[in-house]
Scaffold this active site. Structure first.
Site, PDB file in Angstrom:
ATOM      1  N   TYR A   1      -8.673   0.723  -3.392  1.00 41.94           N
ATOM      2  CA  TYR A   1      -7.889   1.365  -2.334  1.00 41.94           C
ATOM      3  C   TYR A   1      -8.797   2.155  -1.398  1.00 41.94           C
ATOM      4  CZ  TYR A   1      -3.501   0.207  -4.740  1.00 41.94           C
ATOM      5  OH  TYR A   1      -2.444  -0.435  -5.328  1.00 41.94           O
TER       6      TYR A   1
ATOM      7  N   ALA B   1      10.193  -3.943   0.057  1.00 46.73           N
ATOM      8  CA  ALA B   1       9.812  -5.187   0.754  1.00 46.73           C
ATOM      9  C   ALA B   1       9.067  -4.889   2.051  1.00 46.73           C
ATOM     10  CB  ALA B   1      11.038  -6.051   1.016  1.00 46.73           C
TER      11      ALA B   1
END
Length: 322
Positions: free
Chosen positions: A53, A214
């Site tokens: 990350y 989503a």
């Protein structure tokens, strides 16, 4: 805060997991510190990160931010259940990625150094490594556990049969095995219901859904566009694929009197084996608002309507046979 056990383990975690992927690329270090402090104030004790990350190869930007936050003391590390992941490329040489025993050892030591901690609560495989046998994977994890560098092992993006093979290999070695699985799971993306969720439920893994909204499609995207807010081209493309479902979903949320983002998260918390969806707030306001999720009680009628809009799967083998 009503804490829950992570799968079959005795580890108690908050039912929402603070995702840190935005820390560095999209959220400044100062704001990241404020979000993590506020998370503790709200009772969230479960944080998720990964060595990749920050998305600058080998730098571990987000883990470094966590390390500097932990270094401030005042119980920050002690109050946090920290989960990090390895698998992705951290360099250009052959053994700086995946799940070989060599990379597991090196990646763990590097994550510990970046996060300025002596141990990792949950060390997760970010992806299955088809080239490394599970015996090698478990032997390396057993050594880390014996050294006190990790406490639990988790997986991410495993298929149901990967989970079964991992657990059976661990059992043969007399090792506790996986305690968690991070899967792509939301109302729009329900393939894990076929075999991953049943495997997790049977083997006692806590499911930690990533991208629970989503990529924003379930977060009230039509409301935001109506108010004049812009959306990324990729999201607009996905929206056109699912516009009818999203319109029906936001209408149902209006009827329920709830924010679509909170309904999407509350739905996940009703699903078998799910322990804690990963939330990724970029601001304090987003974090505070997300806490409403824990107050929502979706009744059978609401759940049935959501399944009508977003049809799911029966579990295997029923979905394939009868």
């Amino acid at each position: 805060m009503d804490y829950v056990n992570l799968g079959r383990s005795g580890l108690r975690v908050s039912p929402l997991c603070l995702g840190t992927m935005n820390f560095g690329p999209h959220t400044s270090e100062e704001d990241s510190f404020a979000i993590m402090d506020r998370a503790h104030e709200l009772g969230l004790n479960f944080f998720d990160t990964a060595n990749v990350y920050g998305w600058k190869k080998g730098e571990g930007i987000t883990e470094n931010i966590l390390g500097r936050w932990f270094a401030q003391g005042d119980g920050r590390r002690e109050r946090t259940v920290i989960a990090t992941k390895l698998y992705g490329d951290m360099g250009d040489w052959p053994n700086e990625s995946r799940l070989s025993a060599l990379n597991i050892r090196r990646a763990c030591d590097a994550s510990l150094k970046r996060m300025q901690t002596d141990y990792i609560d949950i060390y997760q495989a970010h992806h299955v490594d088809r080239r490394t046998p599970f015996d090698e994977f478990w032997e390396a994890m057993e050594v880390l556990r014996q050294q006190g560098k990790i406490l639990y092992v988790g997986s991410s993006n495993f298929a149901g049969w990967h989970i079964a093979k991992a657990q059976e290999t661990a059992a043969r070695r007399g090792f506790f095995g996986l305690v968690s699985e991070q899967s792509h799971y939301n109302l729009l993306t329900r393939a894990v219901e076929l075999e991953v969720l049943p495997a997790c439920e049977d083997y006692g893994l806590g499911v930690i859904p990533w991208s629970p909204l989503a990529g924003g499609l379930l977060g009230g995207v039509l409301r935001k566009i109506d108010k004049g807010r812009s959306a990324a081209d990729r999201m607009l493309t996905e929206l056109e694929k699912h516009r009818d479902k999203i319109e029906r979903y936001e209408k149902l949320c209006d009827e329920l009197g709830e924010d679509p983002a909170h309904v999407g998260l509350a739905w996940l918390l009703k699903q078998p084996a799910v322990t804690a969806p990963i939330i990724g707030p970029r601001t304090l306001e987003q974090l505070d608002g997300t806490m409403r999720t824990l107050e929502i009680e979706l009744d059978d009628e609401a759940l049935a309507k959501l399944d009508e809009i977003f049809p799911g799967h029966r579990t295997a083998p029923e979905d394939y046979a009868w």
